[in-house]
Design an enzyme around this catalytic site. Structure first.
Site, mmCIF file in Angstrom:
data_model
loop_
_atom_site.group_PDB
_atom_site.id
_atom_site.type_symbol
_atom_site.label_atom_id
_atom_site.label_comp_id
_atom_site.label_asym_id
_atom_site.label_seq_id
_atom_site.Cartn_x
_atom_site.Cartn_y
_atom_site.Cartn_z
ATOM 1 C CG ASN A 68 47.767 32.031 40.066
ATOM 2 O OD1 ASN A 68 47.098 32.078 41.092
ATOM 3 N ND2 ASN A 68 48.300 33.103 39.537
ATOM 4 C CG HIS A 78 40.526 40.881 37.434
ATOM 5 N ND1 HIS A 78 40.232 40.344 36.218
ATOM 6 C CD2 HIS A 78 41.494 40.099 37.941
ATOM 7 C CE1 HIS A 78 40.974 39.290 35.989
ATOM 8 N NE2 HIS A 78 41.750 39.117 37.034
ATOM 9 C CG HIS A 130 54.575 39.482 42.288
ATOM 10 N ND1 HIS A 130 54.714 38.192 41.833
ATOM 11 C CD2 HIS A 130 53.431 39.948 41.731
ATOM 12 C CE1 HIS A 130 53.700 37.899 41.029
ATOM 13 N NE2 HIS A 130 52.906 38.948 40.957
ATOM 14 C CG HIS A 151 42.836 36.716 34.008
ATOM 15 N ND1 HIS A 151 43.491 37.403 34.997
ATOM 16 C CD2 HIS A 151 43.210 37.294 32.836
ATOM 17 C CE1 HIS A 151 44.244 38.354 34.456
ATOM 18 N NE2 HIS A 151 44.098 38.302 33.133
ATOM 19 C CG HIS A 169 46.459 35.547 42.902
ATOM 20 N ND1 HIS A 169 46.270 34.572 41.944
ATOM 21 C CD2 HIS A 169 45.726 36.611 42.492
ATOM 22 C CE1 HIS A 169 45.483 35.031 40.987
ATOM 23 N NE2 HIS A 169 45.136 36.272 41.293
ATOM 24 C CG PHE A 170 46.342 34.306 50.211
ATOM 25 C CD1 PHE A 170 46.482 35.612 49.772
ATOM 26 C CD2 PHE A 170 45.359 34.037 51.151
ATOM 27 C CE1 PHE A 170 45.661 36.635 50.254
ATOM 28 C CE2 PHE A 170 44.534 35.052 51.641
ATOM 29 C CZ PHE A 170 44.681 36.346 51.192
ATOM 30 N NE ARG A 171 51.727 35.418 44.589
ATOM 31 C CZ ARG A 171 51.202 35.703 43.412
ATOM 32 N NH1 ARG A 171 50.609 34.771 42.690
ATOM 33 N NH2 ARG A 171 51.251 36.917 42.931
ATOM 34 C CG ASP A 176 43.874 40.049 40.908
ATOM 35 O OD1 ASP A 176 44.253 38.910 41.224
ATOM 36 O OD2 ASP A 176 44.120 40.561 39.804
HETATM 37 O O1 DOR Z 1 48.255 40.930 38.085
HETATM 38 C C1 DOR Z 1 47.915 39.780 38.333
HETATM 39 N N1 DOR Z 1 48.637 38.986 39.143
HETATM 40 N N2 DOR Z 1 46.807 39.292 37.770
HETATM 41 C C2 DOR Z 1 46.481 37.986 37.859
HETATM 42 O O2 DOR Z 1 45.502 37.594 37.293
HETATM 43 C C3 DOR Z 1 47.368 37.046 38.555
HETATM 44 C C4 DOR Z 1 48.132 37.758 39.584
HETATM 45 C C5 DOR Z 1 49.214 36.895 40.200
HETATM 46 O O3 DOR Z 1 48.931 35.764 40.566
HETATM 47 O O4 DOR Z 1 50.332 37.386 40.342
#
Ligand code: DOR
Length: 457
Positions: free
Chosen positions: A92, A228, A317, A174, A60-62, A313
């Protein structure tokens, strides 16, 4: 440009051999070329091992939308440092990548910013079937069968049936059952100890959703990858499926021929609920951490081939966000820059072989996602390579992390084994602590029109 890598121990699917490797342009031109072969640069890799670059099929590179946590440049630098030469990123972001137009926008951003190769999944919603059917230049469809970070969710059975029945791209998901998670959250509401996260997102939530997804994939004969795996019980479900379908032939079987494949993450192998007192909300992940016994059973499933892939994964944050009291704290941790080093340390500890690490992190993801000419060191393959020092002792430090969020759950932990130099398509992108930030755009994109080929852009 010709680069000769001399004296390395080269890891092939068949084992390790001390041979020279010649890179020409973006390809591996020759293996075991004569030492006097003319090259523009000669790398003396005595004492080091040469591996194919890692392919991380879940990150997840935001970018776009959440770039205060990470962006495609910072994330790709972290990849280069960690020996990850290709990533497949989840939808996402904000906006969610649920249309071809939004996918194309991400591809354009990565073309400008990424030091490594990239691909972006298209996200499923209950209403974007037409987009999923015509999507191109993407490795596959991501479904959140249970919700996690963000608002993507497809829980409705009819919508799921139609996605599995009517689309052709591989599907990944997921798997945590939404109803179970919601009921548990109600039951444990008001509890601020983050350890309750593993009771809310419990073994039952994982197994119900994984069973449901495998059932859909089997009935529709649709290529499906379980993300996962976090519980031993899911490894039993995978074992039952493979046994019942004559597909389970153990390690070495070609994962691309399977309908069902599966993945484990370093945190579900190396961390468990006993780590909550030490790590607090840093250990909060979806799926949640489970018990030491679950760790052991996931290792067993990797070793015997029920699980074929290790991916991270990577879910950055900021520390500030993570330090909010549970349950306001978000789920996820950054791993991409340390995943290979963590697994090399497991080789050092004798828990697996270097060849297995290459199989799980390089070769299997290439076969599963139809990534042509990657994942192995072979003449004609892309020169996505990483040199590792199996004996180098080092300590993971928050202040040395290249990920924008600047922390690791392994801060202060000493490991043995480190990636020291990385090439992407023949271009050096990382060497001894420093990325070459002038080679932004060195990566290539997933080009579905060319049959899964990774084209230069
Ligand atoms: O812990 C998680 N964080 N699991 C996920 O499936 C999404 C990810 C996120 O995008 O923060």
């Amino acid at each position: 440009m010709r680069t000769l890598i001399k004296n390395a121990h080269v890891v092939f699917p068949s084992g390790v051999a001390a041979v020279n490797v010649l890179i020409e342009g973006h390809r591996i031109a020759a293996i075991e070329p004569a030492v006097h072969t003319m090259a523009d640069e000669t790398v003396d890799a005595a004492g080091l091992h040469l591996l194919p670059g890692v392919i991380d099929d879940q990150v997840h590179f935001r970018e776009p939308g959440l770039t205060h946590k990470e962006d495609l440049f910072t994330a790709s630098r972290a990849c280069a440092k960690g020996g990850v030469t290709t990533f497949l990123e989840m939808p996402n972001t904000i906006p969610n990548a649920t249309t071809q137009e939004l996918l194309n926008a991400k591809l354009a951003l990565a073309a400008e910013k990424s030091l490594v190769n990239y691909g972006f999944y298209i996200g499923a919603t209950p209403h974007n079937l037409a987009e999923l059917k015509r999507a191109t230049n993407t490795p596959g469809i991501k479904i959140f069968i249970g919700s996690s970070t963000g608002d993507l969710l497809v829980d409705d059975q009819d919508a799921l049936e139609r996605i599995f029945a009517e689309t052709t791209l591989p599907i990944t998901a997921h798997c945590e059952d939404e109803a179970t998670v919601r009921a548990n959250a109600q039951r444990y509401r008001g509890i601020a100890d983050v350890a309750v996260h593993s009771k809310i997102r419990d073994v039952t939530a994982a197994t119900i959703a994984t069973k449901r997804a495998i059932d859909l994939a089997v009935r529709h004969r649709h290529r499906f990858h379980v993300l996962h795996v976090s519980t031993g019980d899911e490894t039993d479900i995978l074992g039952d499926y493979f046994a019942g379908n004559g597909e389970y032939a153990g390690v070495g079987d070609d994962p691309a021929r399977r309908v069902i494949t599966a993945e484990a993450c370093p945190h579900h192998l190396l961390l468990n609920i006993d780590d909550y007192p030490r790590l607090g909300t840093l250990a909060q992940m979806n799926p949640s951490l489970k018990s030491a016994d679950d760790n052991r059973r996931i290792w067993d499933a990797l070793r015997d081939g029920r699980i074929q892939v290790i991916a991270t994964d990577h879910a950055p944050h900021t520390l500030e966000e993570k330090q909010k009291p549970y349950p306001q704290s978000p789920s996820g941790m950054p791993i991409v820059e340390n995943s290979l080093a963590l697994m090399l340390n497991e080789v050092h500890r004798g828990r697996c072989s270097l060849e297995q690490v290459v199989q799980w992190m390089c070769d299997a993801p290439a076969r599963i996602w139809d990534i042509v000419d990657k994942g192995r060191i072979q003449e004609g393959y892309d020169a996505d390579l990483v040199l590792v020092d199996l004996h180098r002792r080092h300590t993971i430090r928050n202040n040395e992390q290249l990920t924008k969020c600047g922390w690791s759950a392994w801060d202060g932990v000493e490991l043995v084994g480190l990636p020291v130099r990385t090439w992407v398509r023949g271009q050096e992108v990382y060497r001894d602590g420093r990325t070459d930030d002038n080679v932004r755009g060195a990566g290539a994109q997933f080009d579905h029109a060319r049959g899964g080929y990774w084209a230069s852009v």
